[in-house]
Design a protein around this motif. Structure first.
Motif, PDB file in Angstrom:
ATOM      1  N   ASN A  76       0.827  -1.209   0.000  1.00 56.27           N
ATOM      2  CA  ASN A  76       0.000   0.000   0.000  1.00 56.27           C
ATOM      3  C   ASN A  76       0.861   1.259   0.000  1.00 56.27           C
ATOM      4  O   ASN A  76       0.559   2.242  -0.693  1.00 56.27           O
ATOM      5  N   ALA A  77       1.931   1.254   0.758  1.00 57.19           N
ATOM      6  CA  ALA A  77       2.777   2.443   0.874  1.00 57.19           C
ATOM      7  C   ALA A  77       3.413   2.800  -0.462  1.00 57.19           C
ATOM      8  O   ALA A  77       3.484   3.986  -0.843  1.00 57.19           O
ATOM      9  N   ARG A  78       3.870   1.815  -1.194  1.00 60.73           N
ATOM     10  CA  ARG A  78       4.527   2.095  -2.466  1.00 60.73           C
ATOM     11  C   ARG A  78       3.526   2.534  -3.532  1.00 60.73           C
ATOM     12  O   ARG A  78       3.826   3.364  -4.376  1.00 60.73           O
ATOM     13  N   ILE A  79       2.326   1.956  -3.504  1.00 60.18           N
ATOM     14  CA  ILE A  79       1.292   2.403  -4.436  1.00 60.18           C
ATOM     15  C   ILE A  79       0.920   3.858  -4.143  1.00 60.18           C
ATOM     16  O   ILE A  79       0.761   4.682  -5.050  1.00 60.18           O
ATOM     17  N   THR A  80       0.804   4.184  -2.847  1.00 63.58           N
ATOM     18  CA  THR A  80       0.484   5.559  -2.449  1.00 63.58           C
ATOM     19  C   THR A  80       1.565   6.518  -2.919  1.00 63.58           C
ATOM     20  O   THR A  80       1.279   7.621  -3.411  1.00 63.58           O
ATOM     21  N   GLU A  81       2.806   6.124  -2.775  1.00 63.75           N
ATOM     22  CA  GLU A  81       3.908   6.973  -3.197  1.00 63.75           C
ATOM     23  C   GLU A  81       3.876   7.185  -4.715  1.00 63.75           C
ATOM     24  O   GLU A  81       4.145   8.287  -5.211  1.00 63.75           O
ATOM     25  N   LEU A  82       3.515   6.151  -5.436  1.00 60.67           N
ATOM     26  CA  LEU A  82       3.424   6.281  -6.886  1.00 60.67           C
ATOM     27  C   LEU A  82       2.286   7.223  -7.276  1.00 60.67           C
ATOM     28  O   LEU A  82       2.423   8.026  -8.203  1.00 60.67           O
ATOM     29  N   ILE A  83       1.171   7.145  -6.562  1.00 62.97           N
ATOM     30  CA  ILE A  83       0.067   8.083  -6.809  1.00 62.97           C
ATOM     31  C   ILE A  83       0.552   9.519  -6.635  1.00 62.97           C
ATOM     32  O   ILE A  83       0.240  10.409  -7.451  1.00 62.97           O
ATOM     33  N   ASP A  84       1.302   9.773  -5.582  1.00 58.41           N
ATOM     34  CA  ASP A  84       1.821  11.119  -5.335  1.00 58.41           C
ATOM     35  C   ASP A  84       2.721  11.595  -6.479  1.00 58.41           C
ATOM     36  O   ASP A  84       2.659  12.762  -6.892  1.00 58.41           O
ATOM     37  N   LEU A  85       3.552  10.688  -6.977  1.00 64.99           N
ATOM     38  CA  LEU A  85       4.425  11.042  -8.092  1.00 64.99           C
ATOM     39  C   LEU A  85       3.617  11.371  -9.344  1.00 64.99           C
ATOM     40  O   LEU A  85       3.928  12.321 -10.068  1.00 64.99           O
ATOM     41  N   VAL A  86       2.584  10.585  -9.595  1.00 68.98           N
ATOM     42  CA  VAL A  86       1.724  10.832 -10.761  1.00 68.98           C
ATOM     43  C   VAL A  86       1.037  12.190 -10.626  1.00 68.98           C
ATOM     44  O   VAL A  86       0.969  12.969 -11.579  1.00 68.98           O
ATOM     45  N   HIS A  87       0.541  12.490  -9.422  1.00 74.07           N
ATOM     46  CA  HIS A  87      -0.126  13.781  -9.208  1.00 74.07           C
ATOM     47  C   HIS A  87       0.844  14.947  -9.396  1.00 74.07           C
ATOM     48  O   HIS A  87       0.475  15.996  -9.954  1.00 74.07           O
ATOM     49  N   VAL A 292      12.793 -13.904   0.571  1.00 72.16           N
ATOM     50  CA  VAL A 292      12.172 -13.367  -0.633  1.00 72.16           C
ATOM     51  C   VAL A 292      12.645 -11.929  -0.859  1.00 72.16           C
ATOM     52  O   VAL A 292      12.681 -11.134   0.082  1.00 72.16           O
ATOM     53  N   PHE A 293      12.997 -11.629  -2.101  1.00 73.51           N
ATOM     54  CA  PHE A 293      13.396 -10.278  -2.488  1.00 73.51           C
ATOM     55  C   PHE A 293      12.546  -9.864  -3.690  1.00 73.51           C
ATOM     56  O   PHE A 293      12.263 -10.679  -4.574  1.00 73.51           O
ATOM     57  N   THR A 294      12.145  -8.612  -3.705  1.00 67.45           N
ATOM     58  CA  THR A 294      11.427  -8.072  -4.853  1.00 67.45           C
ATOM     59  C   THR A 294      12.260  -6.976  -5.493  1.00 67.45           C
ATOM     60  O   THR A 294      13.167  -6.420  -4.868  1.00 67.45           O
ATOM     61  N   THR A 295      11.934  -6.682  -6.745  1.00 70.55           N
ATOM     62  CA  THR A 295      12.628  -5.597  -7.422  1.00 70.55           C
ATOM     63  C   THR A 295      11.696  -4.974  -8.446  1.00 70.55           C
ATOM     64  O   THR A 295      10.648  -5.532  -8.775  1.00 70.55           O
ATOM     65  N   ASP A 296      12.067  -3.781  -8.907  1.00 73.22           N
ATOM     66  CA  ASP A 296      11.280  -3.054  -9.896  1.00 73.22           C
ATOM     67  C   ASP A 296       9.882  -2.783  -9.352  1.00 73.22           C
ATOM     68  O   ASP A 296       9.721  -2.291  -8.251  1.00 73.22           O
ATOM     69  N   VAL A 297       8.848  -3.139 -10.096  1.00 73.98           N
ATOM     70  CA  VAL A 297       7.487  -2.784  -9.706  1.00 73.98           C
ATOM     71  C   VAL A 297       6.906  -3.726  -8.659  1.00 73.98           C
ATOM     72  O   VAL A 297       5.897  -3.434  -8.028  1.00 73.98           O
ATOM     73  N   VAL A 298       7.534  -4.883  -8.441  1.00 71.83           N
ATOM     74  CA  VAL A 298       6.995  -5.871  -7.508  1.00 71.83           C
ATOM     75  C   VAL A 298       7.153  -5.379  -6.078  1.00 71.83           C
ATOM     76  O   VAL A 298       8.176  -4.797  -5.717  1.00 71.83           O
ATOM     77  N   GLY A 299       6.138  -5.633  -5.246  1.00 75.63           N
ATOM     78  CA  GLY A 299       6.232  -5.208  -3.862  1.00 75.63           C
ATOM     79  C   GLY A 299       5.313  -5.983  -2.942  1.00 75.63           C
ATOM     80  O   GLY A 299       4.229  -6.416  -3.337  1.00 75.63           O
ATOM     81  N   TYR A 300       5.769  -6.158  -1.715  1.00 77.53           N
ATOM     82  CA  TYR A 300       4.961  -6.795  -0.676  1.00 77.53           C
ATOM     83  C   TYR A 300       5.406  -6.220   0.668  1.00 77.53           C
ATOM     84  O   TYR A 300       6.616  -6.037   0.899  1.00 77.53           O
ATOM     85  N   PRO A 301       4.475  -5.905   1.552  1.00 81.38           N
ATOM     86  CA  PRO A 301       4.849  -5.290   2.834  1.00 81.38           C
ATOM     87  C   PRO A 301       5.894  -6.106   3.592  1.00 81.38           C
ATOM     88  O   PRO A 301       5.783  -7.337   3.696  1.00 81.38           O
ATOM     89  N   GLU A 302       6.908  -5.422   4.083  1.00 81.86           N
ATOM     90  CA  GLU A 302       7.956  -5.986   4.934  1.00 81.86           C
ATOM     91  C   GLU A 302       8.849  -6.990   4.210  1.00 81.86           C
ATOM     92  O   GLU A 302       9.626  -7.710   4.844  1.00 81.86           O
ATOM     93  N   ILE A 303       8.753  -7.056   2.882  1.00 80.34           N
ATOM     94  CA  ILE A 303       9.649  -7.903   2.097  1.00 80.34           C
ATOM     95  C   ILE A 303      10.756  -7.014   1.535  1.00 80.34           C
ATOM     96  O   ILE A 303      10.510  -5.897   1.071  1.00 80.34           O
ATOM     97  N   LYS A 304      11.996  -7.519   1.575  1.00 83.64           N
ATOM     98  CA  LYS A 304      13.149  -6.733   1.139  1.00 83.64           C
ATOM     99  C   LYS A 304      13.034  -6.392  -0.347  1.00 83.64           C
ATOM    100  O   LYS A 304      12.786  -7.260  -1.176  1.00 83.64           O
TER     101      LYS A 304
END
Length: 546
Positions: A76-87, A292-304
Motif C-alpha cells: 500500500n505504501a509504495r502504491i500511495t507513493e506512486l500516486i503522489d508522483l503521478v499527481h 524473498v526479495f522483490t525488485t522493480d514494480v513488484v512489492g509486498y509489505p515488509e519484504i526486502k
C-alpha cells in the motif's frame, strides 16, 4: 475501506468478482489504492493531451499500469507513493486536469463497464511488455502515445461500437509493442536457440529467479560470476536458458519448480533466496518470507526490495521516481541494481548439501525451450515439407497462463490426446502442465515446441504468418488451432491482438473472463468464433473434423 471490487483475473471469487479480499491475497486497502492510481493515470493522460509529456510521465504511466497487474504489488505504501508522483507530474503538465473517479471504473451499464474494463486490462498487460522493452532502451512513439490515448478513452463516454473499435485498435498497437520487446530481447541477448534445461539443483549456494525480466537476470549473472553461487530459473524465466548472451554464464544451471501458483509449496523452507522480478508473487509463507526479495514494480509489505537509482527520503521528486521502481535508472547510472543482499543471503543459507533431482508434473526430468520464431523459421522448409507429405496434419498453439483454479488439467489431457501427426506450439507458464511430457518428434521436429514467455506470442504470430504465406492462404485457413489458458492481464492484451488480426476459432479457458458481459461475449463469439473449452475429447474431435 472494508470492501473492494476486482474481477481482473481468472481466479476471481465465484467467477464474478472479489469484494472482501482478493483471492490473490490483495487486501481492500491496496485494491482501493490501485483503483485510485488508475484514476490518477487517466488524469495524467488528460493533462498530457496536446503536449509532449516527457520521459518521466511516460515511465510513470508504464509503471503505474504495471503495478496494478495481478500478483505484482501488494504494498500500500509504495502504491500511495506512486500516486503522489503521478499527481506531481500531472500538476506540472496541467494543474486543471482531473483524475477519473476510482469508484466509476466498475460502475454503470454492464456492457459499457465490460468494454471499458477490457481496454483497461489490456493496457495493463501491454504496459508490462512496454516497460521491459523500455528498460533495454527500446521505445516506439506510437506505442507510448497510445497509452495516453487509451487512458483518456477510459474516462470518456463511448458507444459499444466505438469501444469495440478502440479494442481492435489497441490489439494492433499491442502487436507492435510485442514486436518491440522481441527486438529488445534479441538485440540484447541474441536469438533463442533450442536448449535442454534440467530440473537438477546442484549442491551448494544458489538463487532462484522468477518473473519475466531478462535484464534483471543478466545483472544477477554478472554479479554472481565467480562467487560459487548457481542460478536457477522459475516460472516464466525458464526461456532465459535459450538466449546465447545469458546461457554463456556457467552458473545459469537449470530450472527449479513449475508455474507460479505452486510457489508456496515449492519454496517452503527453500535453503536459498528467491528474487521476484515481475508479477506472479503470492503472499510469502513464514517458512521462506525472510529469503524473498522483490525488485522493480513488484512489492509486498515488509519484504526486502532491491531498488535502483536514488530512493532516499530527501531526494528530489525526479530522483525519488527513479529510485521508487527503477524508473530511468539505466540512463542515470551504468549499474541499475545492486543484488548484494540477495547474494549474501544465498551464501548465508548455503543451499542443499547434496544434489537434488526434481521432476515436472508429469515426471519428466528435463524440458526444452528456445523454439522462438528464428529457430522455427530456420527449419521452415522442413516443416512445410512435412505438412505437404502428410507427416504433420495439424498445429496446436496450446499456451497462456497457468493458475490454481480446478480445470487446468484440461490442457495436460488435451496435449496428451493430440494425434502423433500433430505439433504443439506453446508459450507462457501454462506449458508447465505438459512441457515435461515425452511425445517424440516428427522427422526430427519435436512435437512440443516451447516458444518462450507470454510476450513471445509475437513469435507464434510471425510463424503463423510465414506458414500462411508459404501455403498461399490466410492464417485462418491453416491447419492451426489456438487453445489458450488465461489468468491475468497480459493474456488479455494477447487475446485482443489475436482478435484484431482477425484470427478466429480460438478456444479459451478454463473459465470465461468475469469482465466479459453476456452481450460482449456474444459479440466475440459471433464475430470471431471465440469458443469456451469443453472437454479435450470433444474439442479435439470438433477441431480435427473441420
Amino acid at each position: 475501506m472494508s470492501e473492494m471490487f476486482c474481477f481482473q483475473c481468472e481466479q476471481t471469487a465465484g467467477g464474478k468478482g472479489c469484494t472482501k479480499v482478493g483471492v490473490c491475497g490483495k487486501k481492500p486497502d491496496v485494491a482501493g489504492k490501485q483503483d485510485e492510481l488508475t484514476g490518477a493515470l487517466i488524469g495524467l493522460a488528460r493533462a498530457a493531451a496536446g503536449k509532449t509529456p516527457g520521459k518521466l510521465a511516460d515511465a510513470l504511466t508504464l509503471q503505474g499500469l504495471f503495478a496494478t497487474v495481478t500478483n505484482v504489488n501488494f504494498d500500500n505504501a509504495r502504491i500511495t507513493e506512486l500516486i503522489d508522483l503521478v499527481h506531481t507530474e500531472k500538476a506540472a503538465l496541467d494543474p486543471q486536469a482531473l483524475d477519473f473517479p476510482a469508484a466509476a471504473l466498475w460502475t454503470g451499464n454492464e456492457d459499457i463497464v465490460s468494454l471499458r474494463s477490457t481496454l483497461l486490462l489490456g493496457l495493463r498487460g501491454m504496459a508490462a511488455y512496454a516497460w521491459h522493452a523500455h528498460i533495454l532502451g527500446k521505445t516506439a512513439a506510437d506505442v507510448t502515445a497510445w497509452f495516453y490515448t487509451g487512458l483518456r478513452a477510459l474516462g470518456e463516454d463511448h458507444t459499444a461500437d466505438e469501444w469495440l473499435t478502440l479494442l481492435m485498435e489497441f490489439g494492433q498497437v499491442n502487436l507492435k509493442c510485442m514486436g518491440l520487446l522481441d527486438e529488445a530481447n534479441t538485440s540484447a541477448y541474441g536469438h533463442p536457440v533450442p536448449t535442454k534445461v534440467p530440473a537438477l539443483v546442484e549442491k551448494g549456494p544458489f538463487i532462484v529467479i522468477t518473473g519475466h525480466d531478462l535484464h534483471d537476470l543478466k545483472q544477477l549473472l554478472e554479479q554472481t560470476e565467480g562467487k560459487g553461487i548457481n542460478i536457477y530459473t522459475h516460472g516464466e524465466m525458464l526461456p532465459a536458458h535459450a538466449y546465447p548472451e545469458l546461457k554463456k554464464y556457467s552458473q545459469l544451471k537449470g530450472n527449479f519448480g513449475t508455474a507460479w501458483q505452486n510457489q508456496q509449496k515449492e519454496f517452503d523452507n527453500l535453503p536459498a533466496p528467491i528474487l521476484f522480478t515481475t508479477n506472479c508473487l503470492m503472499p510469502p509463507k513464514a517458512s521462506y518470507a525472510d529469503r524473498v526479495f522483490t525488485t522493480d514494480v513488484v512489492g509486498y509489505p515488509e519484504i526486502k526490495h532491491i531498488a535502483a537509482g536514488n530512493d532516499k527520503k530527501d531526494a528530489s521528486i525526479i530522483d525519488k521516481a527513479l529510485g521508487l521502481f527503477g524508473i530511468g535508472a539505466q540512463e542515470k547510472s551504468g549499474l541499475n541494481k545492486d543484488f548484494t543482499p540477495v547474494i549474501n543471503k544465498a551464501l548465508e543459507l548455503g543451499g542443499w548439501q547434496e544434489d537434488r533431482h526434481f521432476t515436472g508434473i508429469n515426471g519428466g526430468t528435463e524440458v526444452m525451450t528456445g523454439f522462438a520464431r528464428n529457430a522455427v523459421l530456420g527449419v521452415a522448409d522442413k516443416v512445410i515439407d512435412a505438412v505437404k507429405a502428410g507427416h504433420i496434419k495439424h498445429f496446436f498453439l496450446v499456451g497462456g497462463c497457468d493458475g490454481a483454479k480446478p480445470g487446468r488439467n484440461y490442457y495436460t489431457e488435451f496435449v496428451q490426446k493430440t494425434p502423433p501427426d500433430t505439433v504443439i506450439l506453446t508459450l507462457a507458464c501454462g506449458k508447465y502442465r505438459f512441457n515435461d511430457l515425452s511425445l517424440g518428434d516428427i522427422g526430427g521436429i519435436p512435437r512440443i515446441l516451447d516458444m518462450g514467455q507470454c510476450n513471445d506470442a509475437y513469435s507464434a504470430i510471425q510463424v503463423a504468418v510465414a506458414l500462411a504465406q508459404a501455403f498461399n492462404c490466410g492464417v485462418n485457413d491453416l491447419p492451426l488451432t489456438l487453445v489458450l489458458s488465461w489468468y491475468e492481464q497480459k493474456a488479455v492484451c494477447i487475446l485482443l491482438t489475436l482478435l484484431a488480426l482477425g484470427i478466429k476459432n480460438i478456444y479459451i479457458g478454463p473459465s470465461l473472463p468475469a469482465f466479459l458481459s453476456g452481450n460482449v461475449l456474444n459479440i466475440l463469439v459471433e464475430k470471431f468464433a471465440l469458443t469456451p473449452i469443453s472437454t479435450p475429447e470433444q474439442d479435439l474431435q470438433a477441431i480435427l473434423s473441420r
